[in-house]
Write a protein that holds these residues in place. Structure first.
Motif, PDB file in Angstrom:
ATOM      1  N   ILE A 255      24.814  -5.235  -5.021  1.00  0.00           N
ATOM      2  CA  ILE A 255      25.245  -4.770  -6.353  1.00  0.00           C
ATOM      3  C   ILE A 255      25.451  -3.263  -6.351  1.00  0.00           C
ATOM      4  CG2 ILE A 255      24.500  -4.523  -8.743  1.00  0.00           C
ATOM      5  CD1 ILE A 255      23.130  -7.246  -8.504  1.00  0.00           C
ATOM      6  N   ALA A 256      24.527  -2.550  -5.714  1.00  0.00           N
ATOM      7  CA  ALA A 256      24.669  -1.078  -5.644  1.00  0.00           C
ATOM      8  C   ALA A 256      25.925  -0.684  -4.870  1.00  0.00           C
ATOM      9  CB  ALA A 256      23.427  -0.470  -4.993  1.00  0.00           C
ATOM     10  N   ASN A 257      26.201  -1.423  -3.763  1.00  0.00           N
ATOM     11  CA  ASN A 257      27.413  -1.115  -2.995  1.00  0.00           C
ATOM     12  C   ASN A 257      28.675  -1.372  -3.814  1.00  0.00           C
ATOM     13  OD1 ASN A 257      25.925  -0.336  -0.774  1.00  0.00           O
ATOM     14  ND2 ASN A 257      25.979  -2.373   0.176  1.00  0.00           N
ATOM     15  N   ARG A 258      28.669  -2.455  -4.572  1.00  0.00           N
ATOM     16  CA  ARG A 258      29.833  -2.739  -5.412  1.00  0.00           C
ATOM     17  C   ARG A 258      30.008  -1.672  -6.494  1.00  0.00           C
ATOM     18  NH1 ARG A 258      30.026  -9.290  -6.435  1.00  0.00           N
ATOM     19  NH2 ARG A 258      30.223  -9.894  -4.213  1.00  0.00           N
ATOM     20  N   ASN A 259      28.894  -1.216  -7.051  1.00  0.00           N
ATOM     21  CA  ASN A 259      28.987  -0.139  -8.049  1.00  0.00           C
ATOM     22  C   ASN A 259      29.560   1.135  -7.421  1.00  0.00           C
ATOM     23  OD1 ASN A 259      27.963  -1.718 -10.114  1.00  0.00           O
ATOM     24  ND2 ASN A 259      25.844  -1.101  -9.736  1.00  0.00           N
ATOM     25  N   ASP A 260      29.085   1.428  -6.188  1.00  0.00           N
ATOM     26  CA  ASP A 260      29.627   2.609  -5.506  1.00  0.00           C
ATOM     27  C   ASP A 260      31.121   2.451  -5.235  1.00  0.00           C
ATOM     28  OD1 ASP A 260      27.127   3.741  -5.543  1.00  0.00           O
ATOM     29  OD2 ASP A 260      26.606   3.127  -3.492  1.00  0.00           O
ATOM     30  N   SER A 261      31.525   1.258  -4.826  1.00  0.00           N
ATOM     31  CA  SER A 261      32.952   1.011  -4.571  1.00  0.00           C
ATOM     32  C   SER A 261      33.773   1.164  -5.845  1.00  0.00           C
ATOM     33  CB  SER A 261      33.147  -0.395  -3.981  1.00  0.00           C
ATOM     34  OG  SER A 261      32.479  -0.519  -2.745  1.00  0.00           O
ATOM     35  N   PHE A 262      33.200   0.675  -6.956  1.00  0.00           N
ATOM     36  CA  PHE A 262      33.914   0.801  -8.227  1.00  0.00           C
ATOM     37  C   PHE A 262      34.071   2.275  -8.632  1.00  0.00           C
ATOM     38  CE2 PHE A 262      33.754   1.168 -12.872  1.00  0.00           C
ATOM     39  CZ  PHE A 262      34.907   0.482 -13.210  1.00  0.00           C
ATOM     40  N   LEU A 263      32.989   3.033  -8.461  1.00  0.00           N
ATOM     41  CA  LEU A 263      33.063   4.458  -8.793  1.00  0.00           C
ATOM     42  C   LEU A 263      34.053   5.180  -7.887  1.00  0.00           C
ATOM     43  CD1 LEU A 263      29.280   5.265  -9.418  1.00  0.00           C
ATOM     44  CD2 LEU A 263      31.104   4.953 -11.124  1.00  0.00           C
ATOM     45  N   HIS A 264      34.069   4.795  -6.605  1.00  0.00           N
ATOM     46  CA  HIS A 264      35.033   5.400  -5.689  1.00  0.00           C
ATOM     47  C   HIS A 264      36.464   5.067  -6.114  1.00  0.00           C
ATOM     48  CE1 HIS A 264      36.768   6.869  -1.967  1.00  0.00           C
ATOM     49  NE2 HIS A 264      37.393   5.699  -1.826  1.00  0.00           N
ATOM     50  N   GLU A 265      36.685   3.809  -6.490  1.00  0.00           N
ATOM     51  CA  GLU A 265      38.019   3.421  -6.961  1.00  0.00           C
ATOM     52  C   GLU A 265      38.382   4.141  -8.249  1.00  0.00           C
ATOM     53  OE1 GLU A 265      41.684   1.419  -7.139  1.00  0.00           O
ATOM     54  OE2 GLU A 265      40.237   1.794  -5.516  1.00  0.00           O
ATOM     55  N   LEU A 266      37.398   4.340  -9.124  1.00  0.00           N
ATOM     56  CA  LEU A 266      37.645   5.072 -10.362  1.00  0.00           C
ATOM     57  C   LEU A 266      38.067   6.509 -10.062  1.00  0.00           C
ATOM     58  CD1 LEU A 266      37.528   5.116 -13.474  1.00  0.00           C
ATOM     59  CD2 LEU A 266      35.111   5.761 -13.275  1.00  0.00           C
ATOM     60  N   ASP A 267      37.361   7.145  -9.126  1.00  0.00           N
ATOM     61  CA  ASP A 267      37.733   8.514  -8.740  1.00  0.00           C
ATOM     62  C   ASP A 267      39.127   8.550  -8.113  1.00  0.00           C
ATOM     63  OD1 ASP A 267      35.342   9.527  -9.657  1.00  0.00           O
ATOM     64  OD2 ASP A 267      34.338   9.412  -7.694  1.00  0.00           O
ATOM     65  N   ARG A 268      39.424   7.554  -7.297  1.00  0.00           N
ATOM     66  CA  ARG A 268      40.744   7.519  -6.651  1.00  0.00           C
ATOM     67  C   ARG A 268      41.861   7.356  -7.682  1.00  0.00           C
ATOM     68  NH1 ARG A 268      44.658   4.344  -4.555  1.00  0.00           N
ATOM     69  NH2 ARG A 268      43.837   2.514  -5.617  1.00  0.00           N
ATOM     70  N   GLN A 269      41.649   6.463  -8.642  1.00  0.00           N
ATOM     71  CA  GLN A 269      42.663   6.249  -9.675  1.00  0.00           C
ATOM     72  C   GLN A 269      42.812   7.483 -10.565  1.00  0.00           C
ATOM     73  OE1 GLN A 269      44.683   3.865  -9.809  1.00  0.00           O
ATOM     74  NE2 GLN A 269      43.800   2.168  -8.672  1.00  0.00           N
ATOM     75  N   ARG A 270      41.694   8.145 -10.869  1.00  0.00           N
ATOM     76  CA  ARG A 270      41.769   9.364 -11.677  1.00  0.00           C
ATOM     77  C   ARG A 270      42.536  10.463 -10.935  1.00  0.00           C
ATOM     78  NH1 ARG A 270      36.745   9.667 -13.284  1.00  0.00           N
ATOM     79  NH2 ARG A 270      36.017  10.786 -11.440  1.00  0.00           N
ATOM     80  N   THR A 271      42.277  10.603  -9.640  1.00  0.00           N
ATOM     81  CA  THR A 271      43.014  11.595  -8.843  1.00  0.00           C
ATOM     82  C   THR A 271      44.500  11.266  -8.783  1.00  0.00           C
ATOM     83  OG1 THR A 271      41.048  11.991  -7.483  1.00  0.00           O
ATOM     84  CG2 THR A 271      43.163  12.720  -6.605  1.00  0.00           C
ATOM     85  N   LEU A 272      44.798   9.974  -8.609  1.00  0.00           N
ATOM     86  CA  LEU A 272      46.203   9.547  -8.572  1.00  0.00           C
ATOM     87  C   LEU A 272      46.901   9.832  -9.893  1.00  0.00           C
ATOM     88  CD1 LEU A 272      48.500   8.097  -7.090  1.00  0.00           C
ATOM     89  CD2 LEU A 272      47.579   5.922  -7.928  1.00  0.00           C
ATOM     90  N   LEU A 273      46.211   9.546 -10.994  1.00  0.00           N
ATOM     91  CA  LEU A 273      46.797   9.810 -12.301  1.00  0.00           C
ATOM     92  C   LEU A 273      47.006  11.308 -12.518  1.00  0.00           C
ATOM     93  CD1 LEU A 273      47.710   8.730 -15.037  1.00  0.00           C
ATOM     94  CD2 LEU A 273      45.332   8.858 -15.818  1.00  0.00           C
ATOM     95  N   MET A 274      46.056  12.123 -12.037  1.00  0.00           N
ATOM     96  CA  MET A 274      46.209  13.570 -12.181  1.00  0.00           C
ATOM     97  C   MET A 274      47.447  14.062 -11.434  1.00  0.00           C
ATOM     98  SD  MET A 274      43.613  16.585 -10.916  1.00  0.00           S
ATOM     99  CE  MET A 274      44.006  16.189  -9.193  1.00  0.00           C
ATOM    100  N   TRP A 275      47.642  13.559 -10.203  1.00  0.00           N
ATOM    101  CA  TRP A 275      48.813  13.976  -9.443  1.00  0.00           C
ATOM    102  C   TRP A 275      50.104  13.472 -10.086  1.00  0.00           C
ATOM    103  CZ3 TRP A 275      48.924  17.821  -6.342  1.00  0.00           C
ATOM    104  CH2 TRP A 275      47.805  18.183  -5.606  1.00  0.00           C
ATOM    105  N   GLN A 276      50.046  12.291 -10.682  1.00  0.00           N
ATOM    106  CA  GLN A 276      51.229  11.809 -11.398  1.00  0.00           C
ATOM    107  C   GLN A 276      51.571  12.720 -12.576  1.00  0.00           C
ATOM    108  OE1 GLN A 276      50.292   7.772 -12.432  1.00  0.00           O
ATOM    109  NE2 GLN A 276      50.913   6.959 -10.429  1.00  0.00           N
ATOM    110  N   LEU A 277      50.533  13.146 -13.313  1.00  0.00           N
ATOM    111  CA  LEU A 277      50.772  14.056 -14.432  1.00  0.00           C
ATOM    112  C   LEU A 277      51.326  15.391 -13.939  1.00  0.00           C
ATOM    113  CD1 LEU A 277      47.596  13.374 -16.610  1.00  0.00           C
ATOM    114  CD2 LEU A 277      49.939  12.631 -17.051  1.00  0.00           C
ATOM    115  N   ILE A 278      50.791  15.878 -12.814  1.00  0.00           N
ATOM    116  CA  ILE A 278      51.310  17.130 -12.260  1.00  0.00           C
ATOM    117  C   ILE A 278      52.777  16.963 -11.861  1.00  0.00           C
ATOM    118  CG2 ILE A 278      51.125  18.716 -10.295  1.00  0.00           C
ATOM    119  CD1 ILE A 278      48.106  18.311 -10.396  1.00  0.00           C
ATOM    120  N   ALA A 279      53.093  15.817 -11.251  1.00  0.00           N
ATOM    121  CA  ALA A 279      54.478  15.572 -10.847  1.00  0.00           C
ATOM    122  C   ALA A 279      55.399  15.495 -12.058  1.00  0.00           C
ATOM    123  CB  ALA A 279      54.558  14.283 -10.035  1.00  0.00           C
ATOM    124  N   VAL A 280      54.945  14.777 -13.105  1.00  0.00           N
ATOM    125  CA  VAL A 280      55.761  14.695 -14.325  1.00  0.00           C
ATOM    126  C   VAL A 280      55.937  16.066 -14.955  1.00  0.00           C
ATOM    127  CG1 VAL A 280      55.807  13.773 -16.669  1.00  0.00           C
ATOM    128  CG2 VAL A 280      55.182  12.284 -14.774  1.00  0.00           C
TER     129      VAL A 280
END
Length: 475
Positions: A160-185
């Protein structure tokens, strides 16, 4: 630029607008999709964690029931306790399979638990006496099941802890991707703004400048507008209008000169004829006849002066449309004008003062000197003997203000609205004022308006005060 933007302004405006909307819409949709995906992952992870925890707890409860039932069977020799053990064992196996399926773990501990539970079950399946003989072995197997349960529970918590860590990592990745998309726009939006400025804002400003150029009758420079097709076509039309206005001005000047020439020829003959009559060439004149020839001679001279004034006014009005703009110090223009007319105001015993700081503007120095000269000449003519004339300049609110004030009789309110009309001369002029022709103030207005400024009468008696307001930067 012409090749880059061949279509119309409307086409490119709609294209840029739709592009911007599409970029913002795509970014918004992608952000919503990310949020929905992360939300589903979060709900799934929460449900899975709850299921794992529940099944791990159930496995421990059923294992405890199995151990309790085995002890009771060995003590009381009651087969119902053995049956209860078997039921609890089946339920424990179901819980074990659920934990294994939901955790995604494939560790040997699950197989070991099954083997150990089957071994304990095989002992209990025997007769009471045989099971009693293997009691110590049976209790050891059941104790080992408790250890395996603790190990499985620990693995579940780690999973469960590993899955939570994976989810948080995915959340950070998606947030970074969205930030770069906003910068590109944002970068694309900046590019679109720059493209709009280069492709449209400049041509539109050039259209405004061209209209201002035509309004000031600066007709020598051709109108050329780059950019979209419709703006270029507008530039062609404005240049056509410029050529028409230039041709009209030239034609008007030619007509005026022709008319004046045609008037001067018979006027000269009339003046000579009246002079001959007045000199008595054809015989002596009676007093009444001489009075009539005097009236004729005076009106002939007046008519000649009017024609010359008309030509002079037309020439100056034409020159007003062709300004040569340079940096001009207004204070210096005032001082030079006062010095040029020094004999006139000293002959009237006038006192002329100049106040105000140096003020540099972009203007035609020769035309500005003509403006100040006309105002000063009027003030000298209408000022009483020994009077004062005050010239001043100042800068305020992005404009330069020039004022000329005298302590003469002023201008009646009924005449104030017409004093800038060509050839208008107000009534009731004092005897000290030499007769004028009514074009001085009209010339002042022509030249001031050519510079983009205004001239106005701000006080009408006693004395007159004229104010000229010029923009510091002329366009």
């Amino acid at each position: 630029m012409l090749k880059l933007f061949p279509q119309s302004l409307g086409f490119w405006s709609v294209t840029l607008f739709l592009t911007t909307v599409a970029l913002l819409g795509a970014t918004s949709v992608n952000a919503l999709w990310m949020m929905e995906s992360l939300g589903r992952q979060s709900r799934t992870a929460a449900q899975n964690a709850a299921t794992l925890t529940e099944q791990a707890q159930r496995l421990q409860e059923r294992t405890l029931t199995m151990e309790r039932s085995a002890r009771q069977f060995l003590i009381l020799n009651d087969t119902s306790f053995r049956d209860r053990y078997m039921d609890a064992w089946k339920e424990a196996q179901q819980a074990l399979r659920a934990v294994k399926a939901n955790s995604g773990l494939h560790q040997p501990v699950f197989n070991e638990w099954l083997d150990t539970s089957e071994t304990a079950g095989a002992v209990l399946a025997r007769s009471f006496d045989e099971a009693g003989k293997q009691q110590r072995f049976l209790f050891a197997q059941l104790a080992h099941l408790r250890e395996l349960n603790d190990e499985i529970a620990q693995d579940v918590r780690v999973g469960i802890a590993n899955r939570n860590d994976s989810f948080l990592h995915e959340l950070d990745r998606q947030r970074t991707l969205l930030m770069w998309q906003l910068i590109a726009v944002g970068g694309i939006a900046v590019v679109l703004i720059v493209a709009w400025h280069l492709g449209f804002a400049r041509p539109l400003r050039r259209v405004v400048d061209a209209i201002h150029q035509l309004g000031e009758n600066r007709l020598a420079d051709p109108v050329v507008i780059a950019g979209p097709g419709d703006l270029r076509q507008l530039g062609v039309q404005l240049d056509w209008l410029r050529r028409r206005l230039l041709s009209s001005d030239e034609e008007k000047t030619r007509v005026l000169h022709h008319v004046s020439h045609e008037l001067k020829t018979p006027l000269a003959a009339l003046r000579e004829g009246v002079a001959l009559l007045d000199e008595g060439i054809i015989g002596p004149l009676e007093p009444r006849q001489r009075e009539i020839t005097g009236i004729l001679q005076q009106n002939v001279l007046t008519l000649q002066a009017r024609i010359e004034d008309l030509l002079r006014y037309q020439t100056i009005a034409w020159q007003a449309r062709r300004l040569t703009r340079v940096a001009v110090d207004v204070r210096e223009v005032l001082e030079n004008t006062v010095e040029d007319q020094k004999l006139q105001w000293q002959a009237r015993n006038l006192e002329v003062s100049i106040t105000g700081p140096n003020a540099v503007i972009t203007a035609d120095g020769e035309k500005l000197a003509m403006v100040v000269g006309n105002l000063l000449s009027n003030a000298i003519r209408f000022s009483p003997e020994g009077g004062t004339v005050a010239l001043s300049c100042m800068q305020a609110d992005g404009s330069t203000i020039i004022e000329c004030a005298d302590d003469g009789p002023g201008i009646p309110a009924a005449e104030a609205a017409r004093i800038f009309e060509p050839f208008y001369r107000g009534g009731g002029q004092p005897a000290v004022a030499s007769p004028g022709h009514g074009i001085g103030l009209s010339i002042v207005r022509e030249l001031v308006e050519a510079h983009g400024g205004i001239v106005e009468l701000v006080a009408a008696g006693p004395g007159a005060r004229f104010r000229i307001t010029l923009p510091d930067e002329s366009h």
